[in-house]
Design an enzyme around this catalytic site. Structure first.
Site, mmCIF file in Angstrom:
data_model
loop_
_atom_site.group_PDB
_atom_site.id
_atom_site.type_symbol
_atom_site.label_atom_id
_atom_site.label_comp_id
_atom_site.label_asym_id
_atom_site.label_seq_id
_atom_site.Cartn_x
_atom_site.Cartn_y
_atom_site.Cartn_z
ATOM 1 C CB ALA A 280 -0.924 -0.015 1.212
ATOM 2 C CG HIS A 281 -1.187 4.891 0.880
ATOM 3 N ND1 HIS A 281 -2.203 3.972 1.038
ATOM 4 C CD2 HIS A 281 -1.299 5.759 1.908
ATOM 5 C CE1 HIS A 281 -2.903 4.279 2.102
ATOM 6 N NE2 HIS A 281 -2.382 5.360 2.660
ATOM 7 C CG ASN A 282 2.297 7.088 2.528
ATOM 8 O OD1 ASN A 282 2.653 7.642 1.484
ATOM 9 N ND2 ASN A 282 1.254 7.483 3.215
ATOM 10 C CB SER B 183 2.042 4.568 6.906
ATOM 11 O OG SER B 183 1.454 5.557 6.094
#
Lengths: 360, 85
Positions: A247-249, A267
């Site tokens: 996922a993102h980050n 994250s």
């Protein structure tokens, strides 16, 4: 390829005929002719050598005495590393031609490196750069401002979004999607808070990118979301299996092994040389320390320390998981003993023996 | 081979896939049994022999490495049980 050259590539000892020409590497049972090299690097494979038709064989040092009858033998001390080298020697890779295929759509300001191959129906966006000798196979789409290093191999159906940066010698398997928009929404709520009835869920756009280091492998169907503001990062040498979601980050360190069906939430920070078994789920904003191992199927809900070995759901130190399983397995016996006790207590009660409670 | 050894091997055989007889000298790891299999094996053995095996992950791993060690432990537990009875 001559046995002599193969032995040299493996830095292994050659016993017998070094001029024997080898065309295929096969398990001992599948050898049909003198140009087949029987690969017997496991005990099980060695056991099948008795009936092989191979003239040439590669074995580990510990099995060297069982192959004296063969015309040509390579004896290696490297085990599975030797297998890795052998497969590289005999893997011709997918069919490709240098240059840009006439059906490919390449932006006029894209830069294609020397010896690179852009296959049929591939699309390369504006200002993107494809490194020397990198192969872009058919039906790959690459957005604008993408940079891919040298000697890469991007299989059919891969989608790479705008601005993604990819290092040298990166392998991306069929239909992976890199640079997708992250699953991020506002308002953000705590885990036990519900949305208000009149809530409007707004997408938080991912305006960052994805940065992938050198020598990374990305499996088929794997998806990697771009970061909200900065970059989702995959460190040098990390290998990612099929159908993994990142996922993102997320930041993943160097030389990690991420097995199939792993899901890594937003994250998450993962150190170097971490191994995640198949189907592991990692909760958002957690950290997995360098050299940690997470057993297959685990659910990581909190931080995993450096060098930790965790398993289960929620993931906890493996020894503790085993103890909990032991307690669960003992339940059957426990209840049986409880039933026995009940019978005994009832028998005592009926025999009118007074049972006094222990003084408090 | 004693009755206990035969019983232990029969219980272990239900959990492993090797196409050869299991011997007393075999290590659980050689038979492809992981730590999770080993925990379940403890309770298989408890059921089969109607004994209670003291289970602690670390001690268990140290004392239950080979089939021979397991047979020894079960024989000891059975002897204790008989002594009590």
């Amino acid at each position: 390829m001559l046995m002599r050259d193969i032995a040299q590539a493996l830095s292994a000892e050659l016993v017998g005929n070094g001029d024997l020409n080898i065309e295929r590497i096969v398990p001992p049972g599948a050898a049909m002719q003198s140009s087949d090299l029987a690969v017997a690097l496991s005990g099980d494979a060695v056991a099948t050598l008795a009936s092989t038709k191979a003239h040439a064989v590669v074995v580990s040092r510990k099995h060297a005495s069982s192959v004296e009858r063969f015309e040509s033998v390579i004896v290696t001390d490297q085990g599975r590393t030797a297998l890795a080298t052998l497969t590289v020697l005999f893997d011709g890779g997918p069919a490709r031609q240098a240059g840009v295929h006439e059906t490919a759509v390449v932006a006029p300001d894209a830069v294609i490196g020397d010896g690179a191959s852009i296959g049929p129906y591939a699309v390369i966006g504006s200002r993107s750069r494809i490194g020397a000798r990198t192969s872009i196979l058919p039906h790959v789409s690459i957005g604008s401002d993408v940079a891919i290093g040298a000697d890469g191999l991007i299989h059919s159906g891969v989608r790479i979004g705008d601005g993604v940066l990819i290092g040298d010698r990166v392998l991306i398997q069929f239909n992976a999607a890199i640079g997708c928009d992250g699953f991020s929404f506002a308002p953000e709520l705590g885990p036990h808070t519900r949305f208000a009835a009149d809530v409007t869920v707004q997408r938080v756009h991912s305006v960052g990118t994805v940065i992938i280091g050198d020598d990374v492998d990305i499996g088929a169907g794997t998806t990697i979301d771009r970061a909200t503001l900065e970059a989702t990062r995959i460190g040098r040498g990390t290998k990612i299996d099929n159908h993994v979601h990142i996922a993102h980050n997320v930041t993943i360190g160097e030389h990690c092994l991420i097995c199939g069906m792993v899901g890594i939430s937003g994250s998450v920070t993962i150190g170097d040389r971490v191994r995640l078994g198949g189907g592991v789920g990692v909760s958002d904003h957690t950290t997995i320390g360098t050299d940690a191992v997470v057993a297959a199927g685990s659910g990581v809900a909190s931080h995993v320390p450096e060098g930790g070995v965790v398993s289960g759901y929620p993931a906890m130190p493996h020894e503790r998981t085993l103890e909990i399983i032991a307690y669960l397995l003992r339940q059957k016996r426990l209840w049986r003993e409880m039933e026995d006790l009940k019978v005994k207590v009832e028998a005592l009660r009926q025999s009118k023996v007074e049972i006094k409670a222990e003084p408090q | 081979m004693t009755e206990v050894a035969e019983g232990v091997i029969a219980v272990i055989a239900r959990r492993v896939r090797v196409d050869r007889p299991i011997g007393l000298q075999d290590r659980l790891t050689d038979l492809g049994l992981g730590s999770l299999d080993a925990v379940e094996l403890v309770f298989d053995l408890e059921e089969h022999f109607d004994v209670r095996i003291h289970y602690n992950v670390n001690e268990f791993q140290a004392g239950f490495e080979t089939v021979r060690q397991i047979v020894g432990a079960i024989e000891h537990l059975l002897a204790q049980k008989t002594g009590k009875a």
